[in-house]
Design an enzyme around this catalytic site. Structure first.
Site, PDB file in Angstrom:
ATOM      1  N   HIS A 395       0.995  -1.326  -0.104  1.00 15.62           N
ATOM      2  CA  HIS A 395      -0.134  -0.099  -0.057  1.00 15.62           C
ATOM      3  C   HIS A 395       0.739   1.257  -0.032  1.00 15.62           C
ATOM      4  O   HIS A 395       0.396   2.465  -0.145  1.00 15.62           O
ATOM      5  CB  HIS A 395      -0.922  -0.026   1.020  1.00 15.62           C
ATOM      6  CG  HIS A 395      -2.266   0.645   0.955  1.00 15.62           C
ATOM      7  ND1 HIS A 395      -2.444   1.447  -0.094  1.00 15.62           N
ATOM      8  CD2 HIS A 395      -3.429   0.658   1.806  1.00 15.62           C
ATOM      9  CE1 HIS A 395      -3.554   2.199  -0.033  1.00 15.62           C
ATOM     10  NE2 HIS A 395      -4.322   1.520   0.955  1.00 15.62           N
ATOM     11  N   ASP A 399      -2.433   2.339  -4.516  1.00 16.33           N
ATOM     12  CA  ASP A 399      -3.562   2.693  -3.961  1.00 16.33           C
ATOM     13  C   ASP A 399      -4.554   1.627  -3.966  1.00 16.33           C
ATOM     14  O   ASP A 399      -4.413   0.830  -4.957  1.00 16.33           O
ATOM     15  CB  ASP A 399      -3.973   4.121  -4.284  1.00 16.33           C
ATOM     16  CG  ASP A 399      -2.941   5.129  -3.973  1.00 16.33           C
ATOM     17  OD1 ASP A 399      -2.184   4.944  -3.073  1.00 16.33           O
ATOM     18  OD2 ASP A 399      -2.886   6.183  -4.967  1.00 16.33           O
TER      19      ASP A 399
END
Length: 424
Positions: A395, A399
């Site tokens: 992450h 995204d």
């Protein structure tokens, strides 16, 4: 005069390995370049060839020992092997005692282990996996006919012998016993409880270290989707015979997913990128690491420039990887690099999982078993062959919107394979 056999170079930054198995016994003749031992490194198994023709005169290390690059592990002498030295036996602490008498390698720690037949050869050697199987199933290795190389006993030989033994053994009548103190005690007394300590293989240690590194470093997250496999299964059913006749390889599902991943990565390049320091490195090629099951653990050889390959080239490469993973002949260079990973747990029956990324990669696509499930199509409930897809990603770089978009592109390409042909 004897010739030394040294541990060969094992690859960049690798300075040592584990002596996994002796392939030749003292007194056996060997040819030039014939393997006499196999070494296990962080990633692959490497065979050690004899530099000369002659007779294996001496083994200087035992199976399971750690050996450094350049170390002398054996000596090759001339002649027919008469009066050749025996292998150095392991002491109680596992070290080698070169001066001690030779002993038949047998599993330790089980007083009920079968005793070898007195007519069995005194230098019977078993690999660590076979020794564990012998210990677990209580079979006599001296009475097993080996089907492995040079007549060596394999784990399958041990399992077959154990199955035959259990089939021929009559169940003894239960003797009268006094009442037990409790039900728990009655259950525990029915069989012997044992534990066995087995040192982690070098490959397993490396896998554990890298997976933990991924959890400690990356901000891992997994997103899911499902895909209707009807179109791919239909295409495969219609063309598999023609495909195999033309290309000499079966048409599988993995090539569809590799091509779909290449297509999706063009729209979402961050999935095919990596973090180096404070920079993001984007690759304009797709090197796909494919998780392959090997006898000593999972390995991930790399399909180079998979985005430029045809379906047949992808299938041939994967089939070659699978075959060589089983016999331990994959090279270390073949498992370096990789920009994206595909792991197919469906071949083992997995319905759903959260795969862990393979650093420094930033994403891994998990495939699962195909299962018929009810779904709604045009307002009607119908049964379709469905598969769950899982994308685990870092992450820090990718995204949630990008991860979901990537999976949707995969889903669209698999449910409408024509997109793979017209690059849509």
């Amino acid at each position: 005069m004897a010739t030394d056999v040294k541990v060969p170079a094992l690859g960049e930054s690798i300075t040592e390995g584990t002596l996994a198995q002796w392939l030749k016994k003292p007194g056996e003749q060997v040819a030039v370049d014939e393997p006499i031992a196999s070494l296990e490194t962080d990633k692959v198994s490497v065979e050690v060839p004899s530099p000369v023709a002659g007779t294996l005169a001496e083994q200087l290390f035992a199976e399971g020992d750690t050996v450094e690059v350049g170390a002398i592990i054996a000596r090759i002498g001339k002649g027919d092997g008469q009066g050749a030295a025996q292998p150095a036996p392991a002491k109680e602490d596992g070290s080698v005692n070169p001066a001690g008498p030779a002993e038949t390698p047998m599993p330790r720690g089980d007083e009920h282990a079968p005793v070898a037949d007195s007519n069995a050869p005194a230098d019977l050697t078993l690999s660590p996996a076979v020794r564990r199987a012998v210990l677990e199933h209580h079979v006599d290795p001296s009475k097993i006919s080996g089907t492995g190389k040079d007549g060596r006993i394999t784990k399958d030989d041990v399992l077959a012998a154990a199955k035959a033994k259990d089939g021929n053994r009559a169940e003894p009548a239960a003797a009268a016993e006094p009442p037990r103190a409790s039900a728990a005690a009655a259950g525990a007394s029915g069989r012997e409880r044992r534990e066995e300590r087995v040192k982690m293989s070098r490959l397993r240690q490396t896998i554990a270290s890298r997976l933990k590194e991924a959890q400690n470093t990356a901000a891992l997250l997994t997103t899911f989707n499902d895909v209707d496999m009807s179109a791919v299964m239909d295409a495969r059913g219609r063309y598999k015979d023609l495909f195999e006749k033309k290309h000499g390889i079966r048409l599988g599902f993995m090539s569809f997913f590799v091509k779909a991943a290449a297509l999706a990565a063009r729209d979402v390049p961050s999935v095919n990128a990596r973090i180096e320091g404070d920079e993001i490195v984007y690759a304009d090629y797709l090197d796909v690491s494919v998780a392959v099951s090997a006898p000593k653990g999972l390995v991930v050889p790399v399909i180079r420039s998979a985005d430029a390959m045809s379906f047949a080239e992808i299938e041939k490469t994967i089939a070659d990887f699978g075959k060589r993973a089983k016999d331990g002949s994959l090279g270390m260079d073949e498992m370096k690099g990789g920009t994206f990973t595909i792991s197919n747990g469906g071949v083992f029956g997995s319905l759903l999982s959260t795969p862990i990324i393979n650093p420094p990669q930033s994403a891994v696509l998990g495939l699962h078993r195909i299962e018929e499930r009810p779904v709604v199509r045009d307002g009607q409930v119908v049964v379709r062959p469905m598969m769950y897809l899982a994308l685990s990603y870092d992450h820090r770089l990718i995204d949630g919107r990008e991860a979901v978009t990537f999976l949707v592109r995969i889903k669209e390409a698999i449910e409408d394979p024509t997109r793979l042909l017209i690059d849509l």
